[in-house]
Design a protein around this motif. Sequence first.
Motif, PDB file in Angstrom:
ATOM      1  N   SER A  14       0.827  -1.213   0.000  1.00 20.34           N
ATOM      2  CA  SER A  14       0.000   0.000   0.000  1.00 20.34           C
ATOM      3  C   SER A  14       0.861   1.262   0.000  1.00 20.34           C
ATOM      4  O   SER A  14       0.474   2.280  -0.561  1.00 20.34           O
ATOM      5  N   GLY A  15       2.015   1.199   0.603  1.00 20.93           N
ATOM      6  CA  GLY A  15       2.872   2.383   0.657  1.00 20.93           C
ATOM      7  C   GLY A  15       3.571   2.693  -0.647  1.00 20.93           C
ATOM      8  O   GLY A  15       4.105   3.789  -0.823  1.00 20.93           O
ATOM      9  N   GLY A  16       3.601   1.751  -1.574  1.00 17.90           N
ATOM     10  CA  GLY A  16       4.334   1.967  -2.811  1.00 17.90           C
ATOM     11  C   GLY A  16       3.541   2.645  -3.913  1.00 17.90           C
ATOM     12  O   GLY A  16       4.068   2.881  -4.994  1.00 17.90           O
ATOM     13  N   ARG A  43       1.697  -4.718   6.309  1.00 15.91           N
ATOM     14  CA  ARG A  43       2.022  -3.437   5.665  1.00 15.91           C
ATOM     15  C   ARG A  43       3.480  -3.456   5.225  1.00 15.91           C
ATOM     16  O   ARG A  43       4.306  -4.139   5.828  1.00 15.91           O
ATOM     17  N   ASN A  44       3.802  -2.670   4.220  1.00 13.02           N
ATOM     18  CA  ASN A  44       5.215  -2.523   3.856  1.00 13.02           C
ATOM     19  C   ASN A  44       5.998  -2.139   5.111  1.00 13.02           C
ATOM     20  O   ASN A  44       5.549  -1.287   5.880  1.00 13.02           O
ATOM     21  N   HIS A  45       7.122  -2.761   5.321  1.00 14.26           N
ATOM     22  CA  HIS A  45       7.970  -2.478   6.483  1.00 14.26           C
ATOM     23  C   HIS A  45       7.254  -2.764   7.787  1.00 14.26           C
ATOM     24  O   HIS A  45       7.612  -2.231   8.823  1.00 14.26           O
ATOM     25  N   ILE A  65       6.517  -6.161   8.678  1.00 14.85           N
ATOM     26  CA  ILE A  65       6.663  -7.580   9.031  1.00 14.85           C
ATOM     27  C   ILE A  65       7.078  -7.650  10.497  1.00 14.85           C
ATOM     28  O   ILE A  65       8.061  -7.035  10.891  1.00 14.85           O
ATOM     29  N   ALA A 110       8.434  -8.648  14.280  1.00 16.80           N
ATOM     30  CA  ALA A 110       9.658  -9.282  14.771  1.00 16.80           C
ATOM     31  C   ALA A 110       9.368 -10.590  15.496  1.00 16.80           C
ATOM     32  O   ALA A 110      10.243 -11.438  15.621  1.00 16.80           O
ATOM     33  N   ASP A 111       8.157 -10.775  15.998  1.00 22.49           N
ATOM     34  CA  ASP A 111       7.849 -12.063  16.631  1.00 22.49           C
ATOM     35  C   ASP A 111       7.513 -13.112  15.563  1.00 22.49           C
ATOM     36  O   ASP A 111       7.697 -12.860  14.377  1.00 22.49           O
ATOM     37  N   CYS A 129      19.242  -5.855  -1.009  1.00 27.30           N
ATOM     38  CA  CYS A 129      19.479  -4.652  -0.199  1.00 27.30           C
ATOM     39  C   CYS A 129      18.209  -4.073   0.421  1.00 27.30           C
ATOM     40  O   CYS A 129      18.297  -3.183   1.264  1.00 27.30           O
ATOM     41  N   TYR A 130      17.027  -4.541   0.056  1.00 26.98           N
ATOM     42  CA  TYR A 130      15.811  -3.993   0.654  1.00 26.98           C
ATOM     43  C   TYR A 130      15.452  -4.721   1.944  1.00 26.98           C
ATOM     44  O   TYR A 130      15.484  -5.944   2.000  1.00 26.98           O
ATOM     45  N   LEU A 131      15.074  -3.940   2.938  1.00 31.17           N
ATOM     46  CA  LEU A 131      14.789  -4.487   4.255  1.00 31.17           C
ATOM     47  C   LEU A 131      13.660  -5.521   4.218  1.00 31.17           C
ATOM     48  O   LEU A 131      13.790  -6.613   4.791  1.00 31.17           O
ATOM     49  N   GLN A 137      14.923  -8.710   2.757  1.00 32.73           N
ATOM     50  CA  GLN A 137      15.770  -9.452   3.709  1.00 32.73           C
ATOM     51  C   GLN A 137      14.907 -10.201   4.730  1.00 32.73           C
ATOM     52  O   GLN A 137      15.154 -11.357   5.042  1.00 32.73           O
ATOM     53  N   ARG A 138      13.904  -9.494   5.256  1.00 31.97           N
ATOM     54  CA  ARG A 138      13.061 -10.147   6.259  1.00 31.97           C
ATOM     55  C   ARG A 138      12.247 -11.277   5.634  1.00 31.97           C
ATOM     56  O   ARG A 138      12.031 -12.316   6.263  1.00 31.97           O
TER      57      ARG A 138
END
Lengths: 234, 234, 234, 234, 234, 234
Positions: free
Chosen positions: D40-42, D76-78, D80, D82-83, D110-112, D115-116
């Motif tokens: 949605s953020g893109g 959502r973008n960014h 994801i 941590a649990d 290189c994108y976060l 990577q996740r």
Amino acid sequence: MNVLAIGAHPDDIELFCGGTLARYAQAGHSVCFAVICDGSGGAWGVPAEEARRLREAESLSAASIIGATVHHLGWRNHGIPADDSALLQLLEVIRKVDPTVVISHAATDCYLDHQRTSRLVDDAVSLSTVRDIKTESPWLPHQPGLFYMDTTLGLSFRPNEYVDITSVIEVKRAMLECHRTQTSLVFENPYEPSIMEIMEMSAFFRGIQCGVQYAEAYRLEPRWDRTMIWRLLP
Amino acid sequence: MNVLAIGAHPDDIELFCGGTLARYAQAGHSVCFAVICDGSGGAWGVPAEEARRLREAESLSAASIIGATVHHLGWRNHGIPADDSALLQLLEVIRKVDPTVVISHAATDCYLDHQRTSRLVDDAVSLSTVRDIKTESPWLPHQPGLFYMDTTLGLSFRPNEYVDITSVIEVKRAMLECHRTQTSLVFENPYEPSIMEIMEMSAFFRGIQCGVQYAEAYRLEPRWDRTMIWRLLP
Amino acid sequence: MNVLAIGAHPDDIELFCGGTLARYAQAGHSVCFAVICDGSGGAWGVPAEEARRLREAESLSAASIIGATVHHLGWRNHGIPADDSALLQLLEVIRKVDPTVVISHAATDCYLDHQRTSRLVDDAVSLSTVRDIKTESPWLPHQPGLFYMDTTLGLSFRPNEYVDITSVIEVKRAMLECHRTQTSLVFENPYEPSIMEIMEMSAFFRGIQCGVQYAEAYRLEPRWDRTMIWRLLP
Amino acid sequence: MNVLAIGAHPDDIELFCGGTLARYAQAGHSVCFAVICDGSGGAWGVPAEEARRLREAESLSAASIIGATVHHLGWRNHGIPADDSALLQLLEVIRKVDPTVVISHAATDCYLDHQRTSRLVDDAVSLSTVRDIKTESPWLPHQPGLFYMDTTLGLSFRPNEYVDITSVIEVKRAMLECHRTQTSLVFENPYEPSIMEIMEMSAFFRGIQCGVQYAEAYRLEPRWDRTMIWRLLP
Amino acid sequence: MNVLAIGAHPDDIELFCGGTLARYAQAGHSVCFAVICDGSGGAWGVPAEEARRLREAESLSAASIIGATVHHLGWRNHGIPADDSALLQLLEVIRKVDPTVVISHAATDCYLDHQRTSRLVDDAVSLSTVRDIKTESPWLPHQPGLFYMDTTLGLSFRPNEYVDITSVIEVKRAMLECHRTQTSLVFENPYEPSIMEIMEMSAFFRGIQCGVQYAEAYRLEPRWDRTMIWRLLP
Amino acid sequence: MNVLAIGAHPDDIELFCGGTLARYAQAGHSVCFAVICDGSGGAWGVPAEEARRLREAESLSAASIIGATVHHLGWRNHGIPADDSALLQLLEVIRKVDPTVVISHAATDCYLDHQRTSRLVDDAVSLSTVRDIKTESPWLPHQPGLFYMDTTLGLSFRPNEYVDITSVIEVKRAMLECHRTQTSLVFENPYEPSIMEIMEMSAFFRGIQCGVQYAEAYRLEPRWDRTMIWRLLP
């Protein structure tokens, strides 16, 4: 046991593993130096033959401090040949000395003669047990353990073993000071460190890394025909 | 001295470093196991609570063979939490045991719980000397040495130290055989090796690599606050 | 298609890729061996000329089992020359055979002759398509694919492809057993494995890694002029 | 067989492995997309809820071209977490799809979010066969093979397998063009390439590397529980 | 300052660093080319002596566009000798030119002549300051900085510095077009890119990576006797 | 331009990049410190709240020497949270400062807080340009360049850029001396170096490596959205 340190030039052994050799000697082991190049080019302004004699004498003085013997292979600086003649010559030295431990330069060292020495030593140690390569001395039953010693200022070198040389730091200093042709060099760049300064800084720096006052650093790369299950370093 | 082995599941310690621990015990050192997960999920077809009790008992049996004690941290398989609660719990175990040597999984191990355990142990060892992180037991004056133990079949693992376990191979076998829930697993793939077969093959294979009949393999990564100048392994 | 396996000594091909070659042969491909050194030094106690004849005959016997042909380049063990004479000789063999697949030693192998062979092969494959280097046979239109085969006990080798050799394990055993001068060697160290034991253990170990009973392991390094988009291994 | 491509955002799958999926579909395999974030953020300047609907529809259009189905995980973008909540959600998708092949981002991307996602996928594939982690769908008998797909402009990525997509390049173009919110972005930097330009250049560049007109590049890292002995890519 | 680019064959310099050299020249620096091999084999169907003359002339034409001079060392393609004769010859060129910056091939380049050139250059730069190796020109007081230039299609090369060549892209094109023997080659594979296509794609691709229209990529490896504290590239 | 240095604890910035910041400030750039943890645990024997106030004041004193401002994020030592709350907080700092250059810890640093800070900074820099992550300050048009600073004694760190700090060494000393709580620590191990000794040795050692009296060392990892074509360091 027998310990053989192999340096590219006179003074490399004293600079990078002199303290460890002093500890080996104190513990009653037999220590031998092998020096590949004659170092004649490193005594600036001195004619080659005289430089060669001077540096050979400096090596002998340094070695004698810890009761070590010296083999000079006699190649000129930057004159290690591309064919296998130096390899066979070094192989004979290794078999004659019959060492349990060999110490030499790392392949990642930035000096060309050090790199070529590193390659020679790695190959010669591998060949030491090969029956069908005849040299004056007989083939060895076991390959010696091979440790890579530190580089100038530790660049491109990741040690995985350390030796505490605090108790022999004065011996190391005395050995290195035998190399007058090198300790007396005057550089144009006022910040270029002398060989004694490099030694002092390295010993201090490596000491901090392993929690003692002065140390030398080594790297052992595992190989199936060389890996050891006890510590060979003092 | 005190030796602490930290495994992700019951049986990991016996499988990867049981022989080394037996040698430590024989030499008079105090050995302790810490097991992060309860292994309840690894006893197929057994209800979770019963599986947990069974596997805890198996650990205790195995440890008792060499006179070791066991700390069960009690997380579920694949249930190590992402926050710092397991880290603090493990930190207390490390401080309580006050070990000179810690042995645990390598970060390159392919199992998820092993990877997370490896990270936990690395962090907990780092924090063991930090004064302002309070746990029941006091902070330690020195970080223990940390060795990574072998992976299943040695994949993605390059050892740089070995321990000869020939004299204790029967002890290792006996320790691993305590884990009946695991040795009795029947796989659908007829070529999937049992845990005993993996152990036998690894001990033999690592033995050949270092020139003895049976061995275990380790990796020590140098760190300035952990590097040691004598051999900690037996 | 044509498959060319290049080994440093007689028996290396059989030991490290014999099963894969057997599968290629069964699938109707044409298989050729190239052996760089004569192995005369590896038959302990046998005069060099006789050893050379013996080992050449052993190679021929092993190859004949799968209908392969053999090129003996005839250098002495540890006698691969530092100049380009062996390179040009091998280049001619590659062009004459015109292979789709070449298999040889990895650069990380710990034996000196294996390392030099690996370098020779890598260079000769690169030159095979260069028009202005004249050899008896014409230059090739495409470089063959190059696979590195396993090392002794898999040390310093990370495979990325496997071949299931379960169906041909007896063929592989028979090929290796042709090398009587090697299978009959008696080592002083009672734990030093025989060549047959090394083979058995490797085939079993690599099999477990890829989920079959017996396997051989390979590494393909991508290169822009060699990368393939279908699987070349059987 | 079933093929599951897992992308961080809508359009990643089409951009990095769309051609390969088209070839799988043409060969009669069942293809499924899983998209972790809603993207949605893109869609700059569009309200979040509308952007989410738009991008979901774009994904569905692209997938329908090759008859693929889509799972939107809806983070959502960014965003994801941590649990382990996204991990369990993805694990259920993998088990439900029961794929032979999984394709996802490399850890070196290189994108976060990439990577996740890479980490999530690696963990979820590992857990897919673990019996005691319950999800709605049952545990899998075998782990699927896992391929890492190319990165933007191939930076920090060393492929070891390629797929020829020359015959399906128009299909790939059509799939990517469904993502109107992305193809219509206007950058301030006149030299910043559009998503279509990045795709064209990568397909051409990877094609040259493997000797065809257009290609996609992959990396397979060997693991003992995932290594395959036949080629899984088309 | 003086800038020395060292290529294995005629056209390598223009292809990989021509734009950077054009920028150096525009900034008033003195630029010199050194070409190790005569490239006679790369002009298909032309007799060797004529090919040599043609390619030498092409180099001179290209260099003259930016006012550079050229040293032809004159070895045959794939004829760089294994002994130190080429090393000493190149050492003299480096001392004669007395460069602040040297640019040459990376050791990871896949072409054999490029690899040998890379090794020669690395060694010759190291020896440039060694007093006791006599050449016609005197030893240098400081080692020049050494940059590795890009490889064909960037394979196996990770740059850490870029040069914007947007303003000189036409100059680079003109320099490369001087190499008619190469630009006119017709390949059998219709997808094999011409030298001009490789150049265009690389300039565009590297440009995207650093945010400009066209760029060239370099790698500087730190060494204690070469590391610089200001940027040497334009 | 704006320069932002991000340290895990008060004194890290001064110790590892204080000289470089002094040079930036002298050149008229605006310098800002961000400190993640409050350092309260590092003032042994002082109550946490008082320690926090003391160390905050020490940071401000040090920064004021070069006219820099300071952001204290205020997490406890070893209390950086595993969820994204610190990440978003740091993201806001980066956007508010709008730096051209960011300097922080390397991921290979051996301290846990340094590792976590390194990861936070890498992620926050990546997110700084992402429009749909809202913070108080607006998103940035370009990602700042990111440099990793040296580690304690340079272990596990391979720099590729250096800054000459000879002219500002007294400023660096003065900045570090503001941290009285740290310079006054008394260690049990008499050879454990003080923070001032570590700084002096590092500055001298790094100076030798790049040919000046005192230096600081950095590492720039190329990334396609961060790579720069001019030197950002002073």
